[in-house]
Scaffold this motif. Structure first.
Motif, PDB file in Angstrom:
ATOM      1  N   THR A   1      10.837  -1.871  -5.974  1.00 40.21           N
ATOM      2  CA  THR A   1      11.702  -2.362  -4.901  1.00 40.21           C
ATOM      3  C   THR A   1      10.926  -2.518  -3.606  1.00 40.21           C
ATOM      4  O   THR A   1      11.052  -3.528  -2.895  1.00 40.21           O
ATOM      5  N   LEU A   2      10.097  -1.511  -3.279  1.00 40.40           N
ATOM      6  CA  LEU A   2       9.285  -1.594  -2.067  1.00 40.40           C
ATOM      7  C   LEU A   2       8.334  -2.780  -2.124  1.00 40.40           C
ATOM      8  O   LEU A   2       8.175  -3.519  -1.139  1.00 40.40           O
ATOM      9  N   VAL A   3       7.696  -2.976  -3.265  1.00 38.49           N
ATOM     10  CA  VAL A   3       6.737  -4.080  -3.397  1.00 38.49           C
ATOM     11  C   VAL A   3       7.440  -5.425  -3.240  1.00 38.49           C
ATOM     12  O   VAL A   3       7.040  -6.276  -2.437  1.00 38.49           O
ATOM     13  N   ILE A   4       8.502  -5.628  -4.014  1.00 40.79           N
ATOM     14  CA  ILE A   4       9.193  -6.916  -4.002  1.00 40.79           C
ATOM     15  C   ILE A   4       9.830  -7.188  -2.646  1.00 40.79           C
ATOM     16  O   ILE A   4       9.726  -8.296  -2.102  1.00 40.79           O
ATOM     17  N   ALA A   5      10.488  -6.188  -2.080  1.00 44.41           N
ATOM     18  CA  ALA A   5      11.179  -6.378  -0.806  1.00 44.41           C
ATOM     19  C   ALA A   5      10.210  -6.769   0.295  1.00 44.41           C
ATOM     20  O   ALA A   5      10.472  -7.700   1.077  1.00 44.41           O
ATOM     21  N   ASN A   6       9.079  -6.083   0.388  1.00 49.17           N
ATOM     22  CA  ASN A   6       8.123  -6.387   1.456  1.00 49.17           C
ATOM     23  C   ASN A   6       7.504  -7.767   1.283  1.00 49.17           C
ATOM     24  O   ASN A   6       7.346  -8.505   2.264  1.00 49.17           O
ATOM     25  N   VAL A   7       7.158  -8.128   0.065  1.00 43.66           N
ATOM     26  CA  VAL A   7       6.542  -9.431  -0.162  1.00 43.66           C
ATOM     27  C   VAL A   7       7.546 -10.557   0.064  1.00 43.66           C
ATOM     28  O   VAL A   7       7.249 -11.561   0.723  1.00 43.66           O
ATOM     29  N   VAL A   8       8.772 -10.407  -0.464  1.00 38.99           N
ATOM     30  CA  VAL A   8       9.789 -11.455  -0.310  1.00 38.99           C
ATOM     31  C   VAL A   8      10.175 -11.623   1.152  1.00 38.99           C
ATOM     32  O   VAL A   8      10.273 -12.750   1.663  1.00 38.99           O
ATOM     33  N   ALA A   9      10.405 -10.507   1.859  1.00 39.54           N
ATOM     34  CA  ALA A   9      10.798 -10.596   3.267  1.00 39.54           C
ATOM     35  C   ALA A   9       9.702 -11.249   4.097  1.00 39.54           C
ATOM     36  O   ALA A   9       9.979 -12.098   4.958  1.00 39.54           O
TER      37      ALA A   9
ATOM     38  N   ILE B   1       0.834  -1.201   0.000  1.00 38.92           N
ATOM     39  CA  ILE B   1       0.000   0.000   0.000  1.00 38.92           C
ATOM     40  C   ILE B   1       0.873   1.257   0.000  1.00 38.92           C
ATOM     41  O   ILE B   1       0.576   2.237  -0.694  1.00 38.92           O
ATOM     42  N   GLY B   2       1.962   1.214   0.748  1.00 35.37           N
ATOM     43  CA  GLY B   2       2.881   2.354   0.744  1.00 35.37           C
ATOM     44  C   GLY B   2       3.470   2.595  -0.629  1.00 35.37           C
ATOM     45  O   GLY B   2       3.634   3.748  -1.067  1.00 35.37           O
ATOM     46  N   ALA B   3       3.797   1.512  -1.334  1.00 36.06           N
ATOM     47  CA  ALA B   3       4.348   1.659  -2.679  1.00 36.06           C
ATOM     48  C   ALA B   3       3.314   2.242  -3.634  1.00 36.06           C
ATOM     49  O   ALA B   3       3.621   3.127  -4.448  1.00 36.06           O
ATOM     50  N   ILE B   4       2.083   1.750  -3.539  1.00 34.49           N
ATOM     51  CA  ILE B   4       1.015   2.279  -4.392  1.00 34.49           C
ATOM     52  C   ILE B   4       0.785   3.759  -4.104  1.00 34.49           C
ATOM     53  O   ILE B   4       0.513   4.554  -5.015  1.00 34.49           O
ATOM     54  N   ALA B   5       0.922   4.119  -2.812  1.00 33.67           N
ATOM     55  CA  ALA B   5       0.702   5.514  -2.433  1.00 33.67           C
ATOM     56  C   ALA B   5       1.691   6.451  -3.112  1.00 33.67           C
ATOM     57  O   ALA B   5       1.361   7.608  -3.403  1.00 33.67           O
TER      58      ALA B   5
ATOM     59  N   SER C   1      -2.529   1.284   7.516  1.00 34.37           N
ATOM     60  CA  SER C   1      -1.587   1.424   6.408  1.00 34.37           C
ATOM     61  C   SER C   1      -1.660   2.828   5.829  1.00 34.37           C
ATOM     62  O   SER C   1      -0.629   3.474   5.583  1.00 34.37           O
ATOM     63  N   LEU C   2      -2.873   3.316   5.616  1.00 39.54           N
ATOM     64  CA  LEU C   2      -3.036   4.671   5.083  1.00 39.54           C
ATOM     65  C   LEU C   2      -2.539   5.707   6.080  1.00 39.54           C
ATOM     66  O   LEU C   2      -1.954   6.734   5.695  1.00 39.54           O
TER      67      LEU C   2
ATOM     68  N   PRO D   1       0.228  -1.488  14.467  1.00 36.38           N
ATOM     69  CA  PRO D   1       1.552  -0.878  14.273  1.00 36.38           C
ATOM     70  C   PRO D   1       2.352  -1.495  13.149  1.00 36.38           C
ATOM     71  O   PRO D   1       3.106  -0.803  12.461  1.00 36.38           O
ATOM     72  N   GLU D   2       2.192  -2.819  12.926  1.00 39.90           N
ATOM     73  CA  GLU D   2       2.977  -3.465  11.875  1.00 39.90           C
ATOM     74  C   GLU D   2       2.515  -3.045  10.486  1.00 39.90           C
ATOM     75  O   GLU D   2       3.331  -2.947   9.558  1.00 39.90           O
ATOM     76  N   ALA D   3       1.222  -2.801  10.309  1.00 38.26           N
ATOM     77  CA  ALA D   3       0.743  -2.290   9.027  1.00 38.26           C
ATOM     78  C   ALA D   3       1.256  -0.877   8.794  1.00 38.26           C
ATOM     79  O   ALA D   3       1.693  -0.529   7.689  1.00 38.26           O
ATOM     80  N   ALA D   4       1.233  -0.059   9.839  1.00 39.35           N
ATOM     81  CA  ALA D   4       1.635   1.345   9.689  1.00 39.35           C
ATOM     82  C   ALA D   4       3.130   1.497   9.464  1.00 39.35           C
ATOM     83  O   ALA D   4       3.560   2.268   8.595  1.00 39.35           O
ATOM     84  N   ASN D   5       3.956   0.763  10.241  1.00 36.19           N
ATOM     85  CA  ASN D   5       5.397   1.022  10.146  1.00 36.19           C
ATOM     86  C   ASN D   5       6.007   0.537   8.838  1.00 36.19           C
ATOM     87  O   ASN D   5       7.107   0.949   8.473  1.00 36.19           O
ATOM     88  N   ASN D   6       5.323  -0.348   8.114  1.00 34.99           N
ATOM     89  CA  ASN D   6       5.805  -0.731   6.791  1.00 34.99           C
ATOM     90  C   ASN D   6       5.292   0.210   5.712  1.00 34.99           C
ATOM     91  O   ASN D   6       5.984   0.478   4.730  1.00 34.99           O
ATOM     92  N   ALA D   7       4.080   0.714   5.883  1.00 33.53           N
ATOM     93  CA  ALA D   7       3.539   1.668   4.918  1.00 33.53           C
ATOM     94  C   ALA D   7       4.287   2.988   4.963  1.00 33.53           C
ATOM     95  O   ALA D   7       4.311   3.729   3.972  1.00 33.53           O
TER      96      ALA D   7
END
Length: 653
Positions: free
Chosen positions: A362-370, A121-125, A258-259, A304-310
């Motif tokens: 990079t943000l999308v791939i990194a978050n999904v892979v990690a 969501i952060g990447a889309i933003a 996330s938002l 918090p986990e949704a927010a700190n990644n977004a």
């Protein structure tokens, strides 16, 4: 735009860019798991390696590493109750109690799922929000930043269980600790007591690790079967899958937080260390159905986990669009831009738009892979909570001491760690919440700068600005709602006078009302001293600490009076505070310091590990030697060879 998005993906998914991306992800996981390292340290360490790299591999290497630290830090937050990075502090409040309840895997499943969702969501933003939110971002000036910080402090203060006065007092105490050293506006040191180490201020990591890690180490020193107080929860569904289903079941909370993280990330200088608290506070304030926050509520992990990644995606917006770093690590990413000769600004949305999309991918791939990697590995990592607690003490001690040491590479880092640890133990003992103190410490420089510029630029009229008034109203409503909850809880406690019914964390339920009175007196004296010491300072230097110490003084007095009235709750209760264990713990730490001064950390920490395992744990010699060898290898391989730590100059070596 679609063509540029495809071009950005093509630039990233070729060798060596994709190789450096995955290398960054693996390094980021390590920096997130080990307390004290963090994404900021990772950026600083990896930045010199990008001088000889091409633009896309270099920037994606840095951003890929940074993007996943807020996912990996969940492991130490849940298992040990120690924030892996500043972004996971709020996760401790419910994640660690879940581990003690045998639900670590469930916490991991939820955290990793929402981390991936929040990161995407952060990447889309980044794609959608730059043209839309630019006017809003530009409308935020110093007055709005100051009031936003006040909202953050009041919101976290409201999470203080049965006492909002303790929460606000703890938050203001954190801001005063941050005032140690040279002032933000005037080069005159404050509260430094003629100690040279304090003249430049206290570093973050010794304070964070002292407040959180030292009390948890004391708990581990008490021994027992493991971190978890119960056996693993059994059932047909894996705890990881159950946690993932929790995340999807609470999809609306995940989306909102996330938002919220995206928006906070867009506000320069705030970052994940604040977003997770605001998101946690939002979850607490908006939850009506069976809230169990502080006791192991899965929603306290999700928010918090949704927010700190977004936040990572949100922070990228002002960084690439305006050249204004959204957080300190983003400032180092700007350094990577400069090394590569890339100018942030309008060109990133026009001629370099494909590079911008490479960063977004990079943000999308990194978050999904990690998230996927940790989803697979955490099932095995979570078993750590069922091994003997004493067996974890050497490893946690090494990580804690080395995490603090990397702040300035001075023995003062350890002294600050131990002082903060004593404060953390006292706060835990007296049921004062520790998280608001850390938020106050982090946000204090932003608040002080914003207050100074607001007064200098607008006089008193800054208080009448529309966004300031809106944020002030939010702060007032937050306090009012918290006071209402406190009164309802107080009324219930009068009919059911049981201390455990307060919504405190499991660790802090041991707080004693009688000890709370003593601690409140000490804190009252501390706030009074802060006001007295500022009496002869220039107005510019004294304005902020006085503005913080005054409400802190009032709240500390009120907290003491409240504990005085509640001291009857201790009647008939056995005092389980481990005083003997505390003395033993202090002696072990003193031994480490003396060994370090004599021979350095590379010898002192492995020797401590070996002796502790043989004498305290009664481990088998082969286990003790293998454990010690692992610690020595960690110190040499990671801290010496990779991080290039400056070791203590010992007497004999």
């Amino acid at each position: 735009m679609l063509e540029q998005a495809i071009a950005g993906a093509a630039q990233l998914l070729v060798w060596p860019a994709v190789g450096f991306l995955f290398l960054g992800i693996m390094i980021g996981i390590v920096f997130g798991v080990i307390p004290g390292l963090s994404g900021l340290n990772g950026m600083a360490i990896l930045l010199p390696f990008t001088f000889t790299m091409d633009t896309v591999p270099a920037l994606c290497f840095l951003l890929g590493m940074y993007a996943v630290t807020s996912t990996a830090d969940t492991i130490s937050s849940v298992l040990l109750g120690i924030p892996g990075t500043a972004a996971s502090q709020a996760t401790v409040l419910d994640g660690h109690p879940m581990a003690k309840n045998g639900e670590a895997e469930r916490a991991f499943g939820a955290a990793f799922t929402v981390s991936a969702i929040g990161g995407v969501i952060g990447a889309i933003a980044v794609v959608l929000s730059i043209p839309i939110l630019q006017p809003i971002i530009m409308a935020f000036s110093s007055p709005e930043f100051f009031m936003l910080g006040v909202v953050g402090l009041t919101m976290v203060g409201s999470l203080s269980g049965g006492s909002i006065t303790k929460g606000i007092a703890a938050a203001t105490l954190g801001t005063l600790i941050a005032c140690v050293g040279y002032g933000e506006q005037v080069a005159i040191p404050r509260y430094w007591f003629d100690v040279l180490y304090l003249i430049d201020g206290l570093p973050l990591m010794p304070i964070v690790l002292g407040i959180f890690a030292i009390p948890e180490l004391l708990e581990l020193m008490k021994g027992g079967k493991g971190i978890a107080k119960v056996s693993a929860v059994q059932g047909r569904r894996s705890g990881l899958i159950e946690g993932a289903r929790d995340a999807l079941r609470h999809w609306w909370l995940t989306l909102r937080c996330s938002l919220l993280g995206v928006y906070i990330g867009m506000l320069p200088g705030l970052g994940a260390g604040i977003a997770d608290w605001v998101a946690y506070g939002h979850a607490v304030q908006t939850t009506r159905k069976d809230p169990q926050f502080g006791k192991g509520d899965i929603r306290g992990v999700i928010a918090p986990e949704a927010a700190n990644n977004a936040v990572k995606g949100g922070g990228l917006v002002p960084t690439i669009a305006f050249g204004i770093p959204g957080s300190p690590p983003m400032a180092l990413l700007l350094g990577g831009f400069l090394i590569q000769g890339v100018a942030p600004g309008p060109s990133m949305l026009t001629t370099n738009l494909s590079l911008t999309f490479s960063l977004i991918w990079t943000l999308v791939i990194a978050n999904v892979v990690a998230a996927g990697l940790l989803f697979v590995l955490s099932k095995y990592i979570s078993r750590l909570i069922f091994i003997p607690a004493l067996l974890l003490v050497p490893a946690v001690t090494v990580f804690t001491l080395m995490g603090a040491w990397m702040s300035t590479f001075q023995i003062g880092d350890w002294i600050a760690l131990f002082a903060a640890g004593a404060l953390g133990i006292a706060m835990k003992r007296s049921a004062w919440p520790r998280p608001p103190l850390i938020l106050g410490f982090i946000i204090a420089p932003i608040l002080e700068n914003a207050l100074h510029i607001s007064v200098q630029s607008y006089g008193i009229s800054w208080l009448s600005r529309p966004i300031v008034l809106l944020l002030l109203a939010i702060a007032v409503v937050t306090v009012a709602l918290s006071m209402r909850k406190s009164m309802i809880r107080a009324a219930r406690d009068r009919t059911e006078p049981v201390l455990e019914k307060q919504h405190l964390t499991l660790a802090e339920q041991a707080g004693s009302a009688r000890f709370g009175v003593v601690f409140s007196i000490i804190m009252t004296a501390g706030f009074a001293f802060a006001l007295w010491d500022a009496r002869d300072w220039p107005t510019t230097l004294a304005a902020f600490p006085v503005a913080m110490a005054l409400p802190g003084l009032i709240c500390a007095i009120m907290a003491g009076i409240s504990d005085l009235r509640r001291r009857h709750l201790d009647a008939g209760r056995s005092d389980s505070f481990p005083l003997i264990t505390l003395v033993e713990f202090v002696l072990w730490l003193a031994g480490i310091v003396l060994l370090t001064m004599a021979f350095g950390q590379v010898i002192a920490l492995p020797v401590f590990t070996l002796i502790f395992l043989l004498l305290k744990v009664r481990a088998k010699p082969v286990v003790a030697v293998g454990y010690t060898a692992s610690v020595a290898l960690l110190l040499w391989g990671v801290f010496d060879q990779v991080i290039n730590v400056t070791w203590y100059q010992s007497w004999f070596l």
